[in-house]
Write a protein that holds these residues in place. Structure first.
Motif, PDB file in Angstrom:
ATOM      1  N   ARG A 143       5.474  42.600  23.703  1.00  9.74           N
ATOM      2  CA  ARG A 143       5.531  42.978  22.282  1.00  9.74           C
ATOM      3  C   ARG A 143       6.927  43.430  21.840  1.00  9.74           C
ATOM      4  NH1 ARG A 143       1.332  47.254  21.309  1.00  9.74           N
ATOM      5  NH2 ARG A 143      -0.025  45.525  21.938  1.00  9.74           N
ATOM      6  N   PRO A 144       7.666  44.229  22.625  1.00  8.37           N
ATOM      7  CA  PRO A 144       9.015  44.621  22.170  1.00  8.37           C
ATOM      8  C   PRO A 144       9.947  43.436  21.960  1.00  8.37           C
ATOM      9  CG  PRO A 144       8.282  46.032  23.972  1.00  8.37           C
ATOM     10  CD  PRO A 144       7.293  44.922  23.874  1.00  8.37           C
ATOM     11  N   HIS A 145       9.860  42.405  22.814  1.00 10.13           N
ATOM     12  CA  HIS A 145      10.709  41.221  22.654  1.00 10.13           C
ATOM     13  C   HIS A 145      10.390  40.497  21.342  1.00 10.13           C
ATOM     14  CE1 HIS A 145      12.055  41.935  26.660  1.00 10.13           C
ATOM     15  NE2 HIS A 145      10.910  41.604  27.225  1.00 10.13           N
ATOM     16  N   ILE A 146       9.098  40.422  21.022  1.00 12.54           N
ATOM     17  CA  ILE A 146       8.699  39.742  19.783  1.00 12.54           C
ATOM     18  C   ILE A 146       9.151  40.540  18.568  1.00 12.54           C
ATOM     19  CG2 ILE A 146       6.719  38.897  18.467  1.00 12.54           C
ATOM     20  CD1 ILE A 146       5.279  38.652  21.227  1.00 12.54           C
ATOM     21  N   GLN A 147       8.991  41.859  18.634  1.00  9.46           N
ATOM     22  CA  GLN A 147       9.422  42.702  17.521  1.00  9.46           C
ATOM     23  C   GLN A 147      10.937  42.616  17.326  1.00  9.46           C
ATOM     24  OE1 GLN A 147       7.283  44.631  15.388  1.00  9.46           O
ATOM     25  NE2 GLN A 147       9.220  44.433  14.269  1.00  9.46           N
ATOM     26  N   THR A 148      11.672  42.570  18.423  1.00  6.69           N
ATOM     27  CA  THR A 148      13.134  42.435  18.324  1.00  6.69           C
ATOM     28  C   THR A 148      13.512  41.113  17.665  1.00  6.69           C
ATOM     29  OG1 THR A 148      13.432  43.774  20.314  1.00  6.69           O
ATOM     30  CG2 THR A 148      15.271  42.379  19.654  1.00  6.69           C
ATOM     31  N   THR A 149      12.805  40.054  18.011  1.00  4.99           N
ATOM     32  CA  THR A 149      13.077  38.749  17.400  1.00  4.99           C
ATOM     33  C   THR A 149      12.796  38.774  15.901  1.00  4.99           C
ATOM     34  OG1 THR A 149      12.524  37.633  19.476  1.00  4.99           O
ATOM     35  CG2 THR A 149      12.488  36.293  17.473  1.00  4.99           C
ATOM     36  N   THR A 183      15.638  30.863  20.754  1.00  2.00           N
ATOM     37  CA  THR A 183      16.213  30.496  22.061  1.00  2.00           C
ATOM     38  C   THR A 183      16.337  31.722  22.948  1.00  2.00           C
ATOM     39  OG1 THR A 183      17.451  28.667  21.050  1.00  2.00           O
ATOM     40  CG2 THR A 183      18.179  29.428  23.216  1.00  2.00           C
ATOM     41  N   GLU A 184      16.785  32.838  22.377  1.00  2.00           N
ATOM     42  CA  GLU A 184      16.884  34.079  23.143  1.00  2.00           C
ATOM     43  C   GLU A 184      15.507  34.573  23.586  1.00  2.00           C
ATOM     44  OE1 GLU A 184      18.955  36.804  20.667  1.00  2.00           O
ATOM     45  OE2 GLU A 184      20.923  35.865  20.955  1.00  2.00           O
ATOM     46  N   LEU A 185      14.510  34.456  22.707  1.00  2.03           N
ATOM     47  CA  LEU A 185      13.153  34.884  23.053  1.00  2.03           C
ATOM     48  C   LEU A 185      12.567  34.018  24.166  1.00  2.03           C
ATOM     49  CD1 LEU A 185      10.828  36.807  22.459  1.00  2.03           C
ATOM     50  CD2 LEU A 185      10.029  35.199  20.701  1.00  2.03           C
ATOM     51  N   ALA A 186      12.856  32.712  24.121  1.00  2.00           N
ATOM     52  CA  ALA A 186      12.357  31.808  25.164  1.00  2.00           C
ATOM     53  C   ALA A 186      12.950  32.156  26.525  1.00  2.00           C
ATOM     54  CB  ALA A 186      12.695  30.355  24.796  1.00  2.00           C
ATOM     55  N   GLU A 187      14.212  32.614  26.550  1.00  2.00           N
ATOM     56  CA  GLU A 187      14.828  33.012  27.815  1.00  2.00           C
ATOM     57  C   GLU A 187      14.131  34.241  28.404  1.00  2.00           C
ATOM     58  OE1 GLU A 187      18.905  33.622  26.926  1.00  2.00           O
ATOM     59  OE2 GLU A 187      19.397  31.483  26.773  1.00  2.00           O
ATOM     60  N   PHE A 197       6.789  29.668  27.162  1.00  2.00           N
ATOM     61  CA  PHE A 197       7.101  29.834  25.742  1.00  2.00           C
ATOM     62  C   PHE A 197       8.091  28.779  25.239  1.00  2.00           C
ATOM     63  CE2 PHE A 197       9.216  31.907  22.132  1.00  2.00           C
ATOM     64  CZ  PHE A 197       8.121  32.364  21.411  1.00  2.00           C
ATOM     65  N   THR A 198       8.727  28.051  26.156  1.00  2.00           N
ATOM     66  CA  THR A 198       9.823  27.158  25.773  1.00  2.00           C
ATOM     67  C   THR A 198       9.371  26.049  24.830  1.00  2.00           C
ATOM     68  OG1 THR A 198      10.934  27.598  27.875  1.00  2.00           O
ATOM     69  CG2 THR A 198      11.633  25.653  26.653  1.00  2.00           C
TER      70      THR A 198
END
Length: 338
Positions: A189-195, A211-215, A221-222
């Motif tokens: 969830r934090p990664h998604i919120q940051t995106t 692209t950053e979220l997929a990494e 997720f890619t």
């Protein structure tokens, strides 16, 4: 060599060893203080030089590998599997500054320490190597197995999130993420919120943010990230329907994961059963009956104990690495076909 080991061991077990070492330590500290030498600065300089040297060697190896790949020279198949395995371990544990070369150096140091400890207890180099080498391999296998579990958990969390996002994609990427973020597992969830913050508040392009979220979220997720980038940039009618293919792929992936989990669970149960039987028989031979004195006091008995430990650890290592190697070999074959 055995006499040297016994001498070193007697030195460390001598009652006067600790007072002498404390006196020498105090003398060294006093000398450094008296002459104004900064011990911490010297240690930092030495460790910094060692780190710089390792990074230089690592960069050179990566450059050579990149140059060989450019001219079409492929790595050895088994080394490719090993490198891919280590890369997955490093990524799953979030070791940002770790590379395959640094990981190898670290495990070489662990091997030296394990060998020294085994020599200390067995007082025989052959027996020590028979225990130390498989022990290091077992540590490596345990780390890889733990990494595999972390990756599996991450993939399941990502698939659950995507199963909620994909039907909402006709409303747009941002709206779909906002409506589904409460369903996301706390680990992602934090990664998604940051995106979301990057796209809405900071004005970061969707392509860069996804692209950053997929990494961060991995290969599961890619495919969604690539489709989302095209969907947001082209805005074609009916393109949102293609996201439902991802949910179908997730269903088949879950079925495969369940089947693999059942297979690996059976393999692990058989493995632990074999190890348990071997260890139980070895313990009986060492502590009960006519063989107990022979097993603990003679070289042949100690060799048998070392072989038993070696076999038990080897069974564990082969079982764990084969499970990971099967998946990596499939990925390599898939990549070769592409």
């Amino acid at each position: 060599m055995d006499k040297i080991i016994e001498s070193i061991k007697s030195l460390f077990t001598n009652p006067d060893f600790v007072p002498i070492m404390l006196f020498l330590l105090a003398f060294v500290i006093f000398t450094f203080k008296f002459w104004g030498i900064s011990l911490s600065r010297g240690i930092s300089r030495i460790t910094g030089q060692a780190r710089t040297g390792l990074e230089r060697i690592d960069s050179q190896k990566l450059r050579n590998q990149w140059q060989l790949e450019r001219i079409g020279v492929q790595q050895n198949k088994y080394y490719r599997v090993y490198s891919l395995m280590l890369s997955g371990v490093i990524e799953s544990y979030g070791l940002r500054n770790m590379t395959v070369f640094k990981f190898n150096v670290l495990f070489a140091m662990v091997g030296v320490i394990a060998t020294a400890a085994s020599i200390w207890f067995t007082e025989n180099i052959v027996l020590a190597l028979m225990i130390a080498l498989p022990t290091v391999a077992a540590i490596f296998a345990a780390i890889v197995a733990g990494s595999k579990s972390r990756v599996r958990a991450l993939n399941l969390n990502v698939m659950t999130f995507l199963d909620n996002v994909c039907p909402l994609m006709p409303k747009g990427l941002i709206s779909a993420f906002e409506d589904s973020i409460n369903v996301a597992h706390p680990s992602i969830r934090p990664h998604i919120q940051t995106t979301l913050n990057k796209i809405k508040v900071q004005g970061v392009p969707v392509r860069v943010a996804m692209t950053e979220l997929a990494e961060k979220l991995g290969i599961t997720f890619t495919d969604f990230a690539q489709k989302a980038i095209i969907f947001e940039e082209d805005q074609q009618e009916g393109a949102a329907e293609s996201f439902m293919d991802i949910t179908e792929v997730n269903k088949s992936t879950r079925i495969n994961m369940i089947n693999n989990e059942k297979l690996f669970s059976k393999v692990n149960t058989d493995m632990y059963g074999r190890v348990g039987v071997i260890a139980f028989v070895c313990l009986l031979a060492n502590f009960y009956g006519m063989t107990s004195e022979f097993m603990r006091t003679t070289f042949l008995g100690q060799l048998t104990n070392s072989l038993t430990i070696f076999c038990c650890i080897l069974i564990f290592v082969v079982s764990q690495l084969m499970q990971v190697g099967m998946d990596l070999s499939k990925e390599l074959r898939r990549g070769d076909r592409v």
